[in-house]
Design a protein around this motif. Structure first.
Motif, PDB file in Angstrom:
ATOM      1  N   MET A   1      28.742  32.686  34.326  1.00  0.00           N
ATOM      2  CA  MET A   1      30.184  32.790  34.202  1.00  0.00           C
ATOM      3  C   MET A   1      30.558  34.174  33.703  1.00  0.00           C
ATOM      4  N   THR A   2      31.717  34.601  34.083  1.00  0.00           N
ATOM      5  CA  THR A   2      32.273  35.869  33.632  1.00  0.00           C
ATOM      6  C   THR A   2      33.737  35.659  33.322  1.00  0.00           C
ATOM      7  N   LYS A   3      34.338  36.584  32.645  1.00  0.00           N
ATOM      8  CA  LYS A   3      35.771  36.549  32.381  1.00  0.00           C
ATOM      9  C   LYS A   3      36.477  37.382  33.436  1.00  0.00           C
ATOM     10  N   ALA A   4      37.612  36.887  33.912  1.00  0.00           N
ATOM     11  CA  ALA A   4      38.382  37.611  34.911  1.00  0.00           C
ATOM     12  C   ALA A   4      39.869  37.385  34.666  1.00  0.00           C
ATOM     13  N   VAL A   5      40.672  38.343  35.109  1.00  0.00           N
ATOM     14  CA  VAL A   5      42.120  38.191  35.087  1.00  0.00           C
ATOM     15  C   VAL A   5      42.519  37.715  36.482  1.00  0.00           C
ATOM     16  N   ARG A   6      42.956  36.447  36.549  1.00  0.00           N
ATOM     17  CA  ARG A   6      43.329  35.864  37.839  1.00  0.00           C
ATOM     18  C   ARG A   6      44.789  35.456  37.816  1.00  0.00           C
ATOM     19  N   PHE A   7      45.316  35.219  39.004  1.00  0.00           N
ATOM     20  CA  PHE A   7      46.635  34.619  39.102  1.00  0.00           C
ATOM     21  C   PHE A   7      46.579  33.542  40.165  1.00  0.00           C
ATOM     22  N   HIS A   8      47.260  32.425  39.877  1.00  0.00           N
ATOM     23  CA  HIS A   8      47.258  31.258  40.754  1.00  0.00           C
ATOM     24  C   HIS A   8      48.535  31.175  41.578  1.00  0.00           C
ATOM     25  N   LYS A   9      49.542  31.950  41.172  1.00  0.00           N
ATOM     26  CA  LYS A   9      50.803  32.018  41.905  1.00  0.00           C
ATOM     27  C   LYS A   9      51.349  33.426  41.726  1.00  0.00           C
ATOM     28  N   THR A  10      52.197  33.845  42.625  1.00  0.00           N
ATOM     29  CA  THR A  10      52.775  35.180  42.530  1.00  0.00           C
ATOM     30  C   THR A  10      53.840  35.220  41.451  1.00  0.00           C
ATOM     31  N   GLY A  11      54.093  36.431  40.937  1.00  0.00           N
ATOM     32  CA  GLY A  11      55.117  36.591  39.924  1.00  0.00           C
ATOM     33  C   GLY A  11      54.878  37.808  39.071  1.00  0.00           C
ATOM     34  N   GLY A  12      55.513  37.816  37.907  1.00  0.00           N
ATOM     35  CA  GLY A  12      55.405  38.915  36.964  1.00  0.00           C
ATOM     36  C   GLY A  12      54.107  38.854  36.193  1.00  0.00           C
ATOM     37  N   PRO A  13      53.990  39.693  35.174  1.00  0.00           N
ATOM     38  CA  PRO A  13      52.761  39.730  34.383  1.00  0.00           C
ATOM     39  C   PRO A  13      52.423  38.386  33.730  1.00  0.00           C
ATOM     40  N   GLU A  14      53.432  37.565  33.529  1.00  0.00           N
ATOM     41  CA  GLU A  14      53.204  36.259  32.883  1.00  0.00           C
ATOM     42  C   GLU A  14      52.350  35.309  33.724  1.00  0.00           C
ATOM     43  N   VAL A  15      52.157  35.595  35.010  1.00  0.00           N
ATOM     44  CA  VAL A  15      51.325  34.714  35.842  1.00  0.00           C
ATOM     45  C   VAL A  15      49.838  35.045  35.724  1.00  0.00           C
ATOM     46  N   LEU A  16      49.504  36.167  35.072  1.00  0.00           N
ATOM     47  CA  LEU A  16      48.100  36.536  34.903  1.00  0.00           C
ATOM     48  C   LEU A  16      47.442  35.652  33.861  1.00  0.00           C
ATOM     49  N   VAL A  17      46.236  35.199  34.163  1.00  0.00           N
ATOM     50  CA  VAL A  17      45.491  34.308  33.279  1.00  0.00           C
ATOM     51  C   VAL A  17      44.096  34.880  33.084  1.00  0.00           C
ATOM     52  N   TYR A  18      43.667  34.980  31.831  1.00  0.00           N
ATOM     53  CA  TYR A  18      42.315  35.436  31.504  1.00  0.00           C
ATOM     54  C   TYR A  18      41.453  34.198  31.407  1.00  0.00           C
ATOM     55  N   GLU A  19      40.499  34.020  32.322  1.00  0.00           N
ATOM     56  CA  GLU A  19      39.743  32.780  32.365  1.00  0.00           C
ATOM     57  C   GLU A  19      38.317  32.996  32.843  1.00  0.00           C
ATOM     58  N   ASP A  20      37.502  31.981  32.648  1.00  0.00           N
ATOM     59  CA  ASP A  20      36.121  31.998  33.127  1.00  0.00           C
ATOM     60  C   ASP A  20      36.092  31.747  34.626  1.00  0.00           C
ATOM     61  N   VAL A  21      35.270  32.514  35.326  1.00  0.00           N
ATOM     62  CA  VAL A  21      35.048  32.299  36.757  1.00  0.00           C
ATOM     63  C   VAL A  21      33.557  32.397  37.040  1.00  0.00           C
ATOM     64  N   GLU A  22      33.119  31.686  38.038  1.00  0.00           N
ATOM     65  CA  GLU A  22      31.718  31.724  38.466  1.00  0.00           C
ATOM     66  C   GLU A  22      31.533  32.918  39.391  1.00  0.00           C
ATOM     67  N   VAL A  23      30.508  33.720  39.130  1.00  0.00           N
ATOM     68  CA  VAL A  23      30.248  34.878  39.975  1.00  0.00           C
ATOM     69  C   VAL A  23      29.181  34.563  41.016  1.00  0.00           C
ATOM     70  N   GLY A  24      28.106  33.959  40.614  1.00  0.00           N
ATOM     71  CA  GLY A  24      27.043  33.631  41.552  1.00  0.00           C
ATOM     72  C   GLY A  24      26.111  34.798  41.813  1.00  0.00           C
ATOM     73  N   ALA A  25      25.130  34.537  42.637  1.00  0.00           N
ATOM     74  CA  ALA A  25      24.135  35.549  43.003  1.00  0.00           C
ATOM     75  C   ALA A  25      24.647  36.334  44.201  1.00  0.00           C
ATOM     76  N   PRO A  26      24.256  37.591  44.322  1.00  0.00           N
ATOM     77  CA  PRO A  26      24.693  38.379  45.471  1.00  0.00           C
ATOM     78  C   PRO A  26      24.080  37.877  46.766  1.00  0.00           C
ATOM     79  N   GLY A  27      24.886  37.897  47.816  1.00  0.00           N
ATOM     80  CA  GLY A  27      24.409  37.555  49.141  1.00  0.00           C
ATOM     81  C   GLY A  27      23.858  38.790  49.829  1.00  0.00           C
ATOM     82  N   GLU A  28      23.534  38.642  51.088  1.00  0.00           N
ATOM     83  CA  GLU A  28      22.986  39.761  51.853  1.00  0.00           C
ATOM     84  C   GLU A  28      23.984  40.920  51.859  1.00  0.00           C
ATOM     85  N   GLY A  29      23.493  42.103  51.517  1.00  0.00           N
ATOM     86  CA  GLY A  29      24.319  43.299  51.521  1.00  0.00           C
ATOM     87  C   GLY A  29      25.227  43.463  50.317  1.00  0.00           C
TER      88      GLY A  29
END
Length: 119
Positions: A1-29
């Motif tokens: 897991m990593t921390k990321a700034v994501r947004f689930h809907k469009t809008g102003g800065p208030e739509v940004l959410v700092y949350e855990d996201v799964e990164v996973g292993a790199p694929g080919e290339g």
């Protein structure tokens, strides 16, 4: 897991959410990069507000960054774990760690800081 700034809907800065996201292993290339610095650009506001449409939400903003390669996928021969790199595109740099195409990355010499490279 990593921390990321994501947004689930469009809008102003208030739509940004700092949350855990799964990164996973790199694929080919691909390479997995631990970001030390990211670029902040006006285009990021266009993505967030919906002026520039994205393929899907939720999304992680940001297209430039600099950091250290933590893992490489199959077919990547010019990068290795521990290399300092900078990259541009695709979106997803507003995260502590991310996957990106290895062919979008350039190795950084010791004379260029992560902050300068990400800018």
């Amino acid at each position: 897991m990593t921390k990321a700034v994501r947004f689930h809907k469009t809008g102003g800065p208030e739509v940004l959410v700092y949350e855990d996201v799964e990164v996973g292993a790199p694929g080919e290339g691909q390479a997995r990069v631990r970001n030390n610095a990211i670029g902040l650009n006006f285009i990021d506001t266009y993505h967030r507000t919906g002026l520039y449409k994205l393929p899907a939400l939720p999304a992680v903003l940001g297209v430039e960054g600099a950091g250290v390669v933590t893992q490489v996928g199959e077919g990547v021969s010019d990068l290795k774990e521990g290399d300092r790199v900078a990259y541009a595109g695709p979106m997803g740099s507003y995260a502590t760690e991310r996957l990106a195409p290895a062919d979008r990355m350039v190795k950084l010499p010791a004379t260029i800081s992560d902050e300068t490279a990400a800018a």
